[in-house]
Motif scaffolding. Structure first.
Motif, PDB file in Angstrom:
ATOM      1  N   ARG A 343       0.817  -1.227   0.000  1.00 14.09           N
ATOM      2  CA  ARG A 343       0.000   0.000   0.000  1.00 14.09           C
ATOM      3  C   ARG A 343       0.852   1.279   0.000  1.00 14.09           C
ATOM      4  O   ARG A 343       0.599   2.203  -0.769  1.00 14.09           O
ATOM      5  CB  ARG A 343      -0.934  -0.012   1.206  1.00 14.09           C
ATOM      6  N   ASP A 344       1.899   1.307   0.830  1.00 14.65           N
ATOM      7  CA  ASP A 344       2.700   2.539   0.921  1.00 14.65           C
ATOM      8  C   ASP A 344       3.293   2.913  -0.437  1.00 14.65           C
ATOM      9  O   ASP A 344       3.246   4.062  -0.859  1.00 14.65           O
ATOM     10  CB  ASP A 344       3.826   2.371   1.958  1.00 14.65           C
ATOM     11  N   GLU A 345       3.850   1.897  -1.102  1.00 17.80           N
ATOM     12  CA  GLU A 345       4.487   2.146  -2.399  1.00 17.80           C
ATOM     13  C   GLU A 345       3.434   2.585  -3.436  1.00 17.80           C
ATOM     14  O   GLU A 345       3.666   3.505  -4.235  1.00 17.80           O
ATOM     15  CB  GLU A 345       5.206   0.867  -2.860  1.00 17.80           C
ATOM     16  N   ARG A 348       2.486   6.137  -2.681  1.00 13.45           N
ATOM     17  CA  ARG A 348       3.577   7.053  -3.076  1.00 13.45           C
ATOM     18  C   ARG A 348       3.579   7.274  -4.588  1.00 13.45           C
ATOM     19  O   ARG A 348       3.673   8.406  -5.060  1.00 13.45           O
ATOM     20  CB  ARG A 348       4.931   6.447  -2.663  1.00 13.45           C
ATOM     21  N   PRO A 375       2.232   8.026   3.041  1.00 13.75           N
ATOM     22  CA  PRO A 375       3.598   7.818   3.512  1.00 13.75           C
ATOM     23  C   PRO A 375       4.558   8.845   2.921  1.00 13.75           C
ATOM     24  O   PRO A 375       4.332   9.358   1.820  1.00 13.75           O
ATOM     25  CB  PRO A 375       3.937   6.407   3.027  1.00 13.75           C
TER      26      PRO A 375
END
Ligand SMILES: [Zn+2]
Length: 406
Positions: A343-345, A348, A375
């Motif tokens: 999810r973070d990637e 981003r 993030p």
């Protein structure tokens, strides 16, 4: 000169075709072009007017600056709009002269007395939103959907033989959904591909798809095009969906009215309107894997889920669903575990692309509005980004100095 011969209807191997011959002297092409449907809808095919063949060829005529000669009549209302509004509107994003001559064997107003209300059933977000909204009891009876459709008219690519395979792969779910809703499913295909080589379907798709509807004017009194953007985001860019609400009603005839559905709903609002729908949770199909595979990029086909969860369309949709708090409800159709782990990637990457178009931007804005956790950019990327913008500034300065010297 583009020449469109008089269409006629034929039965070939239990499928029913309305066929013509189209040639273009500029492109040095002469092809048999057709619309094909099943026996059930054979009686609704239209060969009295050439409307369904003329419309896609307007784009070719504008591109090549060729006149069109139609050896058949055109519906009077459509003929009026082609001459006065459609060519002009299509010419705006193409930046070409719109004064193309369309010569036909007269214009007529046949009275087909159609009764059906149709809507495409691709099972994507736009399609689901249009279907749910126009099947509900809130929708006036005369506007309520009576028939669902599935067309193979170029969305998967221009090579018809190749696209047939992907079209049939997606069909079982569409059939099941139509059956569950108790609505008949109309299947239609066409082979206009040779005239649209190298042309992105985003640019020509709405017109080609709605032209297909006009090959069945004896069936449809109304037909919904599931809008891809709100009127607030209307623009004459190179995506025809962005100005569909102006263009598509112009191709209505006295028999078939084309309506752009959900002109007031953003993609987020449409997603929000379907997330708690059990049918959407079971059938939603937004993935680009088949379309990309037809263009030679087969990397997304390896993932077992209906929606690969790796292509940007899947990620945009699941990210919206995640912001709305419904991710686990879509376990059946998305690889939710992969999404959670990455999810973070994914967020981003999404934030980095927020200015690409209004779809990206509205999801980014939605994250901000909902306080969705974003993030921090990775340090390496941050440094890279800093140097890239620093370099761009220097290049700009050099250019300015260079230009002022002359
Ligand atoms: Zn995908």
């Amino acid at each position: 000169m583009i020449t469109i011969k008089r269409p006629h209807i034929e039965n070939r191997n239990s499928s029913y075709y309305v066929i013509t011959e189209i040639s273009s002297t500029t492109e040095n092409i002469s092809k048999e072009i057709w619309y094909r449907t099943t026996e059930e809808y054979a009686d609704y095919l239209v060969d009295e007017v050439a409307d369904a063949f003329v419309l896609p060829m307007l784009l070719v005529a504008l591109r090549n600056q060729e006149d069109i000669k139609v050896e058949a009549p055109i519906s009077e209302k459509l003929y009026y709009n082609i001459k006065n509004n459609i060519l002009y509107t299509l010419s705006i994003p193409l930046h070409v002269n719109y004064k193309i001559n369309v010569d036909c064997e007269g214009y007529v107003t046949p009275s087909f007395q159609p009764t059906a209300v149709g809507c495409g059933c691709s099972l994507g977000v736009d399609s689901f939103s249009a279907m749910i909204g126009h099947m509900s009891a809130d929708c006036p009876k005369g506007f309520r959907i009576t028939h669902l459709t599935n067309f193979n008219v170029g969305a998967y690519g221009n090579d018809f033989e190749k696209t047939e395979q992907f079209f049939h792969e997606a069909l079982p779910d569409v059939r099941k959904y139509a059956q569950e809703k108790g609505l008949p499913l109309v299947l239609l295909a066409s082979n206009f591909g040779p005239f649209f080589e190298g042309v992105n379907f985003n640019w020509c798709g709405p017109l080609r798809t709605m032209s297909a509807v006009l090959s069945l004017q004896k069936l449809f009194k109304r037909y919904y095009y599931a809008s891809s953007c709100t009127n607030k985001d209307f623009n004459f860019g190179m995506g025809m969906g962005d100005f569909a609400s102006l263009l598509l009603p112009m191709i209505s005839t006295d028999n078939t009215e084309i309506i752009v559905a959900d002109q007031d709903k953003t993609r987020i609002e449409k997603t929000a309107s379907i997330v708690d729908n059990p049918e959407a949770q079971h059938y939603l199909d937004v993935c680009w894997k088949r379309i990309k595979a037809n263009r030679g990029d087969t990397r997304y086909l390896q993932y077992p889920y209906k929606n690969c969860t790796r292509c940007s369309k899947c990620q945009r949709t699941l990210l919206t669903i995640d912001i709305l708090g419904y991710t686990d409800n879509f376990k059946e159709v998305f690889d939710v575990e992969y999404f959670k782990q990455n999810r973070d990637e994914i967020v981003r990457n999404y934030v980095a692309r927020k200015d690409e178009n209004h779809h990206f931007h509205e999801v980014y804005q939605f994250m901000i509005d909902k306080g969705y956790p974003i993030p921090q950019e990775r340090k390496k990327k941050k440094i890279k980004k800093f140097f890239r913008s620093f370099l761009n500034e220097i290049i700009k300065k050099i250019k300015r100095i260079f230009n002022s010297a002359f």
